[in-house]
Design an enzyme around this catalytic site. Structure first.
Site, PDB file in Angstrom:
ATOM      1  CB  SER A 166      59.036 -10.379  20.412  1.00 49.21           C
ATOM      2  OG  SER A 166      58.396 -10.431  21.677  1.00 49.21           O
ATOM      3  CE  LYS A 167      54.826  -3.401  17.804  1.00 48.87           C
ATOM      4  NZ  LYS A 167      55.405  -2.309  17.711  1.00 48.87           N
ATOM      5  NE  ARG A 168      54.652 -11.853  23.141  1.00 47.55           N
ATOM      6  CZ  ARG A 168      55.383 -12.918  22.854  1.00 47.55           C
ATOM      7  NH1 ARG A 168      55.932 -13.598  23.824  1.00 47.55           N
ATOM      8  NH2 ARG A 168      55.550 -13.319  21.617  1.00 47.55           N
ATOM      9  N   GLY A 185      58.913  -4.766  24.900  1.00 47.06           N
ATOM     10  CA  GLY A 185      58.964  -3.303  24.889  1.00 47.06           C
ATOM     11  C   GLY A 185      59.190  -2.839  23.474  1.00 47.06           C
TER      12      GLY A 185
END
Ligand code: GLU
Length: 467
Positions: A239-241, A243
């Protein structure tokens, strides 16, 4: 003929997981001299936007995976979808359901209370009565009520769904007349003649519904390949978390499209131990039946390693073009080839490459204090001054070899070693003791500017001592 497609929903940006299935679909079509189509699934008018679709297309363009034919926009095809809803209604394979939201809620609650899976109970399936006033009906498809729906997935093998566990007469058109997601996907895949659907396995549960629609319309069900998700190093869905997941972020960070594609093909598919694949090799070797059955973990180091490789081997003209994105234009520089050769092996990303170019081409605005202290001792300064004077009296030079000969000659006369001078020259040229081969750097910077930069450092040091 093999016909594949990439069908992103424009909700924000092109996700690398999406790009991976696009790559697989592209390669499979190209390998078979088939067609690779592009479709924008923008029927969710609340969540989709034109900007998001454009952002996806821009990212897609950057990757170089060219699609065949016109791009299809689902939002422009509502009338067409409606004709197929009508066809199913006329054939009595779909029906109007007048159940109100309140009635649905009551049904759901009683099913939950009985520990049953919430599902529509088919109460309007064979309804002949007069519908209650004021309820705009939805259109539901007549799905099988028992048995199994199975298909042979090209990645997962035989996939079997028990109708009772997961199907009901699902909605194909809402009360406002708009068709639902699985309906439009099926209509478009069928009308576009898609033979092979390669997509993320997050869509696996949609497949039985789509098969029901194919069958209701008497259409041939395509081959499905459901690709396992990309996981983060902790084994969770990327996910975006974790990177960058937006393809354009890779461009911004200085990755080459070929490195990203090479990285993505290996995330979920392999050919022996081979790591590096040209697009041509990908095309000849890729086969969706070799897609890994288990999910693969994202490995940032691997991507960086691949990018370093592709920077090293990229034709210079391409490199020059790519650097423009990072506000570095060396196309007119007389020593551009020397510059590229000197820096090619030193950068892991184009962003870093551009920084290195700037470090050489821009006159240093300050000097690394530690390096100055270490190398520009009173004796070091004397040597640099001597070098400066010799340079001025020698007159202009241009080639790397000329700078090298001149410098070696100077050192020999003074009975010095290169290490007595090299770091001081580097500090004068780029502000720090780190640079590629100094003779290449001198040649790139050019005689006039070399003289000026040494003079700058000497006057900076004088100021330093006078304070
Ligand atoms: N639009 C879907 C998505 O972006 C893909 C649908 C499909 O491949 O069938 O996830």
């Amino acid at each position: 003929m093999i016909v594949t497609r990439f069908a992103p929903s424009p909700t924000g940006y092109l996700h690398i997981g999406g790009l991976r299935t696009a790559l697989y679909s592209f390669l499979w079509a190209r390998k078979n001299s088939g067609k690779f189509l592009l479709r924008i699934e923008d029927t969710d008018l609340a969540r989709n936007s034109k900007e998001a679709a454009e952002a996806i297309l821009e990212a897609f363009k950057w990757t170089g995976l060219a699609n065949d034919g016109e791009i299809l926009y689902q939002s422009e095809r509502f009338d067409l979808y409606k004709t197929y809803v009508k066809q199913l209604l006329d054939a009595n394979k779909a029906y109007k359901c007048y159940m109100s939201k309140e009635e649905l809620d009551v049904l759901r609650e009683s099913q939950m209370a009985n520990k049953e899976r919430p599902r529509y109970d088919g109460r309007y399936r064979d309804f002949n009565g007069t519908p209650s006033e004021g309820v705009e009906p939805v259109i539901r498809i007549k799905a099988p009520t028992e048995g199994q729906i199975s298909f042979k997935d090209g990645v997962k093998g035989e996939v079997v769904f028990n109708v009772k566990d997961m199907l009901d007469d699902f909605i194909i058109a809402r009360s406002d007349g708009t068709p639902t997601y699985n309906f439009v996907v099926t209509i478009d895949d069928a009308l576009s003649g898609i033979t092979d659907v390669i997509r993320g396995d997050d869509h696996l549960s949609n497949t039985p519904k789509q098969i029901v629609i194919y069958q209701a319309l008497g259409w041939k069900v395509p081959n499905f390949y459901h690709v396992p998700m990309i996981l983060n190093p902790e084994g969770k869905k990327l996910s975006k978390r974790d990177g960058a997941v937006d393809v354009m972020d890779y461009k911004k960070e200085g990755y080459l499209a070929e490195a990203l594609l090479n990285f993505l093909i290996r995330l979920g598919w392999s050919h022996g131990d081979q790591e590096i694949f040209s697009l041509e090799e990908m095309r000849t070797l890729f086969d969706p039946s070799n897609i890994n059955k288990s999910a693969s973990a994202y490995n940032a180091e691997k991507l960086l390693w691949l990018n370093t490789h592709y920077i090293k081997t990229l034709p210079s003209e391409r490199l020059i073009e790519e650097l423009k994105y990072f506000d570095v234009d060396i196309s007119l520089h007389v020593k551009k080839d020397v510059l590229i050769d000197a820096l090619r092996d030193r950068a892991k990303t184009l962003k870093e490459f551009a920084l290195h170019v700037r470090q050489i081409l821009d006159t240093p605005q300050n000097y690394d204090e530690k390096a100055v202290e270490k190398f520009l001792t009173p004796q070091g300064i004397e040597i640099l001054k001597g070098y400066f004077e010799a340079l001025v009296s020698n007159g202009a030079m241009s080639e790397t070899s000329e700078f090298e000969l001149f410098t070696k000659d100077f050192l020999e006369k003074k009975e010095l070693k290169l290490k007595d001078l090299a770091q001081s020259i580097r500090i004068a040229m780029v502000g720090s003791a780190v640079s590629p081969s100094i003779f290449e750097v001198l040649s790139i910077i050019g005689y006039q500017e070399v003289v000026k930069r040494i003079e700058n450092l000497i006057s900076y040091l004088r100021r330093d001592y006078e304070q």
